[in-house]
Write a protein that holds these residues in place. Structure first.
Motif, PDB file in Angstrom:
ATOM      1  N   GLY A 189      -5.100  -6.423  -4.448  1.00  0.00           N
ATOM      2  CA  GLY A 189      -4.119  -6.787  -5.459  1.00  0.00           C
ATOM      3  C   GLY A 189      -2.691  -6.877  -4.959  1.00  0.00           C
ATOM      4  O   GLY A 189      -1.765  -7.086  -5.739  1.00  0.00           O
ATOM      5  N   GLU A 190      -2.481  -6.719  -3.676  1.00  0.00           N
ATOM      6  CA  GLU A 190      -1.143  -6.800  -3.088  1.00  0.00           C
ATOM      7  C   GLU A 190      -1.142  -7.861  -1.984  1.00  0.00           C
ATOM      8  O   GLU A 190      -2.183  -8.157  -1.378  1.00  0.00           O
ATOM      9  CB  GLU A 190      -0.721  -5.453  -2.495  1.00  0.00           C
ATOM     10  CG  GLU A 190      -0.741  -4.286  -3.468  1.00  0.00           C
ATOM     11  CD  GLU A 190       0.444  -4.265  -4.416  1.00  0.00           C
ATOM     12  OE1 GLU A 190       1.372  -5.081  -4.208  1.00  0.00           O
ATOM     13  OE2 GLU A 190       0.442  -3.448  -5.339  1.00  0.00           O
ATOM     14  N   LEU A 191       0.039  -8.413  -1.705  1.00  0.00           N
ATOM     15  CA  LEU A 191       0.164  -9.424  -0.676  1.00  0.00           C
ATOM     16  C   LEU A 191       0.898  -8.849   0.529  1.00  0.00           C
ATOM     17  O   LEU A 191       2.027  -8.370   0.412  1.00  0.00           O
ATOM     18  CB  LEU A 191       0.926 -10.639  -1.225  1.00  0.00           C
ATOM     19  CG  LEU A 191       0.625 -11.998  -0.578  1.00  0.00           C
ATOM     20  CD1 LEU A 191      -0.837 -12.370  -0.752  1.00  0.00           C
ATOM     21  CD2 LEU A 191       1.519 -13.070  -1.164  1.00  0.00           C
ATOM     22  N   ILE A 192       0.229  -8.874   1.691  1.00  0.00           N
ATOM     23  CA  ILE A 192       0.849  -8.450   2.952  1.00  0.00           C
ATOM     24  C   ILE A 192       1.339  -9.716   3.648  1.00  0.00           C
ATOM     25  O   ILE A 192       0.555 -10.623   3.918  1.00  0.00           O
ATOM     26  CB  ILE A 192      -0.153  -7.690   3.845  1.00  0.00           C
ATOM     27  CG1 ILE A 192      -0.713  -6.472   3.096  1.00  0.00           C
ATOM     28  CG2 ILE A 192       0.508  -7.256   5.148  1.00  0.00           C
ATOM     29  CD1 ILE A 192      -1.854  -5.778   3.823  1.00  0.00           C
ATOM     30  N   GLU A 193       2.649  -9.773   3.926  1.00  0.00           N
ATOM     31  CA  GLU A 193       3.225 -11.019   4.432  1.00  0.00           C
ATOM     32  C   GLU A 193       3.937 -10.841   5.769  1.00  0.00           C
ATOM     33  O   GLU A 193       4.449  -9.764   6.072  1.00  0.00           O
ATOM     34  CB  GLU A 193       4.213 -11.588   3.402  1.00  0.00           C
ATOM     35  CG  GLU A 193       3.579 -11.954   2.075  1.00  0.00           C
ATOM     36  CD  GLU A 193       4.571 -12.628   1.131  1.00  0.00           C
ATOM     37  OE1 GLU A 193       5.078 -13.708   1.485  1.00  0.00           O
ATOM     38  OE2 GLU A 193       4.853 -12.054   0.054  1.00  0.00           O
ATOM     39  N   ASP A 194       3.946 -11.932   6.540  1.00  0.00           N
ATOM     40  CA  ASP A 194       4.659 -11.984   7.828  1.00  0.00           C
ATOM     41  C   ASP A 194       4.340 -10.759   8.671  1.00  0.00           C
ATOM     42  O   ASP A 194       5.201  -9.953   8.982  1.00  0.00           O
ATOM     43  CB  ASP A 194       6.167 -12.088   7.596  1.00  0.00           C
ATOM     44  CG  ASP A 194       6.548 -13.345   6.846  1.00  0.00           C
ATOM     45  OD1 ASP A 194       5.815 -14.339   6.956  1.00  0.00           O
ATOM     46  OD2 ASP A 194       7.565 -13.323   6.145  1.00  0.00           O
ATOM     47  N   PHE A 195       3.081 -10.659   9.062  1.00  0.00           N
ATOM     48  CA  PHE A 195       2.661  -9.453   9.773  1.00  0.00           C
ATOM     49  C   PHE A 195       2.001  -9.771  11.114  1.00  0.00           C
ATOM     50  O   PHE A 195       1.558 -10.894  11.366  1.00  0.00           O
ATOM     51  CB  PHE A 195       1.730  -8.602   8.911  1.00  0.00           C
ATOM     52  CG  PHE A 195       0.381  -9.202   8.610  1.00  0.00           C
ATOM     53  CD1 PHE A 195      -0.730  -8.855   9.369  1.00  0.00           C
ATOM     54  CD2 PHE A 195       0.210 -10.082   7.545  1.00  0.00           C
ATOM     55  CE1 PHE A 195      -1.981  -9.378   9.094  1.00  0.00           C
ATOM     56  CE2 PHE A 195      -1.034 -10.608   7.256  1.00  0.00           C
ATOM     57  CZ  PHE A 195      -2.136 -10.257   8.029  1.00  0.00           C
ATOM     58  N   SER A 196       1.967  -8.767  11.953  1.00  0.00           N
ATOM     59  CA  SER A 196       1.299  -8.857  13.246  1.00  0.00           C
ATOM     60  C   SER A 196       0.593  -7.536  13.521  1.00  0.00           C
ATOM     61  O   SER A 196       0.988  -6.484  13.002  1.00  0.00           O
ATOM     62  CB  SER A 196       2.287  -9.167  14.365  1.00  0.00           C
ATOM     63  OG  SER A 196       3.208  -8.096  14.542  1.00  0.00           O
ATOM     64  N   ILE A 197      -0.456  -7.618  14.328  1.00  0.00           N
ATOM     65  CA  ILE A 197      -1.229  -6.433  14.700  1.00  0.00           C
ATOM     66  C   ILE A 197      -1.404  -6.438  16.214  1.00  0.00           C
ATOM     67  O   ILE A 197      -1.849  -7.432  16.789  1.00  0.00           O
ATOM     68  CB  ILE A 197      -2.595  -6.415  14.001  1.00  0.00           C
ATOM     69  CG1 ILE A 197      -2.407  -6.390  12.474  1.00  0.00           C
ATOM     70  CG2 ILE A 197      -3.422  -5.216  14.448  1.00  0.00           C
ATOM     71  CD1 ILE A 197      -3.710  -6.386  11.691  1.00  0.00           C
ATOM     72  N   THR A 198      -1.055  -5.320  16.836  1.00  0.00           N
ATOM     73  CA  THR A 198      -1.181  -5.188  18.290  1.00  0.00           C
ATOM     74  C   THR A 198      -2.285  -4.196  18.622  1.00  0.00           C
ATOM     75  O   THR A 198      -2.385  -3.128  18.003  1.00  0.00           O
ATOM     76  CB  THR A 198       0.153  -4.724  18.914  1.00  0.00           C
ATOM     77  OG1 THR A 198       1.151  -5.722  18.660  1.00  0.00           O
ATOM     78  CG2 THR A 198       0.017  -4.524  20.414  1.00  0.00           C
ATOM     79  N   PHE A 199      -3.107  -4.567  19.599  1.00  0.00           N
ATOM     80  CA  PHE A 199      -4.234  -3.745  20.028  1.00  0.00           C
ATOM     81  C   PHE A 199      -3.989  -3.235  21.443  1.00  0.00           C
ATOM     82  O   PHE A 199      -3.478  -3.956  22.304  1.00  0.00           O
ATOM     83  CB  PHE A 199      -5.531  -4.553  20.013  1.00  0.00           C
ATOM     84  CG  PHE A 199      -5.956  -5.024  18.659  1.00  0.00           C
ATOM     85  CD1 PHE A 199      -6.921  -4.349  17.939  1.00  0.00           C
ATOM     86  CD2 PHE A 199      -5.386  -6.164  18.094  1.00  0.00           C
ATOM     87  CE1 PHE A 199      -7.323  -4.789  16.679  1.00  0.00           C
ATOM     88  CE2 PHE A 199      -5.779  -6.613  16.841  1.00  0.00           C
ATOM     89  CZ  PHE A 199      -6.747  -5.931  16.135  1.00  0.00           C
ATOM     90  N   LYS A 200      -4.367  -1.996  21.666  1.00  0.00           N
ATOM     91  CA  LYS A 200      -4.312  -1.410  22.997  1.00  0.00           C
ATOM     92  C   LYS A 200      -5.581  -0.603  23.203  1.00  0.00           C
ATOM     93  O   LYS A 200      -5.959   0.193  22.337  1.00  0.00           O
ATOM     94  CB  LYS A 200      -3.078  -0.507  23.156  1.00  0.00           C
ATOM     95  CG  LYS A 200      -2.886   0.011  24.580  1.00  0.00           C
ATOM     96  CD  LYS A 200      -1.570   0.775  24.707  1.00  0.00           C
ATOM     97  CE  LYS A 200      -1.365   1.246  26.147  1.00  0.00           C
ATOM     98  NZ  LYS A 200      -0.096   1.997  26.302  1.00  0.00           N
ATOM     99  N   ASN A 201      -6.251  -0.831  24.322  1.00  0.00           N
ATOM    100  CA  ASN A 201      -7.532  -0.171  24.597  1.00  0.00           C
ATOM    101  C   ASN A 201      -8.518  -0.364  23.449  1.00  0.00           C
ATOM    102  O   ASN A 201      -9.291   0.525  23.079  1.00  0.00           O
ATOM    103  CB  ASN A 201      -7.319   1.318  24.859  1.00  0.00           C
ATOM    104  CG  ASN A 201      -6.485   1.579  26.096  1.00  0.00           C
ATOM    105  OD1 ASN A 201      -6.594   0.860  27.092  1.00  0.00           O
ATOM    106  ND2 ASN A 201      -5.625   2.592  26.029  1.00  0.00           N
TER     107      ASN A 201
END
Length: 406
Positions: free
Chosen positions: A272-284
């Motif tokens: 029910g919420e909008l997550i905007e202009d995002f990025s996700i970084t992965f390590k290991n």
């Protein structure tokens, strides 16, 4: 909306989506928004040979009331009636058709922590039944307009006009154009299967993603894993198309084996919420950082739901010029938005792409991620470049400028 087109869409859902055959038992889950269309789908299932079609109606507002007033303890209970239903499903494996029309804002403002706790407590009680059914029954998800959903997408229009506009978008992206939708889907499935088989033949072990928006990411694939696309097959039940529409060719990556940053190319509608202009970084192989202009806390909460929520369960390839992306619309609904462009999913993977009979623990040992969530977010852009590396170290251009290159 023309009844002829609606009837064609209902027939498509029954014949191609659920692939209903003579003697099938069909269960339909639907909201209260389009009872006349649900009637059409029921009739088309019977015409396809179903022995019985049962409809379970849902009213999303009830969920809000439950989360507002009931305790976590009560919400996480599985009643004897619900348990009996699950046992029956495992035994009979009915064909399931889900006609979704939920309000994208339907759960907005609901206590997210309470929802998460309820899900975490309830899941272990029903998980074994879900696992017993995974990959073994026919199912299909398709959309129908709801009033709130239509107004969310087209707020400038009247309610009636917005519903009509949403019907037009649903039918167009589902390839229902008055020119034999079933034939359209047979042709579309043939293309997706061709791409799926090409990817399988390459025996890829890694994928490298790059785009000008900041995406710079690599992910390892499980040796020998299959790719999925369009048509799926349930043992002893036959073919079905789980998603109408669909544009993706997908697989489950090796859990915990990825590095780099993925920048979302579209907003994510979540609880029910909008997550905007995002990025996700992965390590290991796990999420190490998240950044969002809007709803950062919700994104942080999502990736911390359990251990698997911070790892990938799916990578999916979708051309930038997909019908959904070309529509220019944000549907606020994963069924549609995930098929606009290439995407990945945090959370549980698809063990059936290795072996439908694998237990969860056996699938995890082979590299399939496990989690209480499966959340897709879009990373496809007009300049997305994806290169695959096979078992011998050879490179293959998979996507170039957002489009298929194989």
């Amino acid at each position: 909306m023309e009844e002829k087109l609606l009837r064609e869409y209902a027939r498509l859902i029954a014949r191609i989506g659920g692939h209903v055959n003579k003697g099938d038992e069909v269960w339909i889950n639907a909201g209260l928004d389009q009872p006349e269309f649900v009637y059409m789908v029921v009739e088309e299932c019977y015409k396809a040979g179903a022995k019985f079609v049962d409809v379970k109606w849902d009213y999303e507002e009830m969920a809000r009331l439950h989360y507002k007033y009931a305790t976590v303890g009560e919400l996480s209970k599985v009643s004897p009636m619900a348990l009996a239903r699950l046992k029956y499903m495992v035994k009979k494996l009915p064909t399931m058709i889900h006609l979704i029309s939920d309000d994208p804002d339907g759960l907005k403002g609901v206590n997210q922590a309470k929802m998460a706790k309820t899900h975490m407590k309830r899941l272990p009680k029903i998980k074994k039944y879900r696992e017993a059914m995974d990959g073994k029954y026919k199912w299909c998800i398709a959309g129908v307009p709801g009033k709130a959903w239509a107004k969310k997408m087209f707020p400038e229009l009247s309610e009636e006009e917005a519903i009509e506009k949403l019907w037009e978008a649903i039918l167009k992206t589902s390839r229902v154009d008055g020119n034999d939708a079933i034939k359209n889907w047979e042709d579309h499935n043939a293309f997706l299967i061709k791409q799926r088989d090409k990817l399988k033949s390459l025996d890829l072990r890694k994928l490298y993603y790059k785009a000008s928006n900041g995406t710079n990411f690599e992910v390892e694939l499980i040796p020998g894993i299959n790719w999925g696309a369009g048509v799926e097959v349930a043992p002893n039940k036959g073919e079905f198309n789980p998603n109408i529409p669909t544009e993706e060719v997908f697989t489950s990556p090796y859990a915990g084996r990825c590095e780099g940053t993925l920048v979302a190319s579209k907003p994510l509608s979540y609880n029910g919420e909008l997550i905007e202009d995002f990025s996700i970084t992965f390590k290991n192989g796990k999420v190490s950082e998240v950044h969002a202009r809007k709803n950062q806390k919700l994104l942080e909460h999502m990736v911390s739901m359990d251990e698997g929520a911070a790892q990938l369960g799916e990578v999916a390839l979708v051309p930038y010029t997909s019908p959904i992306n070309l529509s220019g619309l944000l549907f606020y609904n994963t069924l549609y938005d995930e098929n606009a462009a290439c995407h990945v999913a945090l959370g549980i993977g698809f063990k059936e792409l290795l072996d439908v009979n694998l237990t969860t623990e056996a699938a995890k040992a082979k590299g399939i991620n496990d989690s209480m969530i499966h959340v897709d977010f879009m990373v496809g852009t007009k300049d997305l470049d994806i290169v695959g590396v096979d078992a011998k170290g050879n490179k293959h251009q998979i996507f170039k400028d957002g489009e298929w290159a194989i």
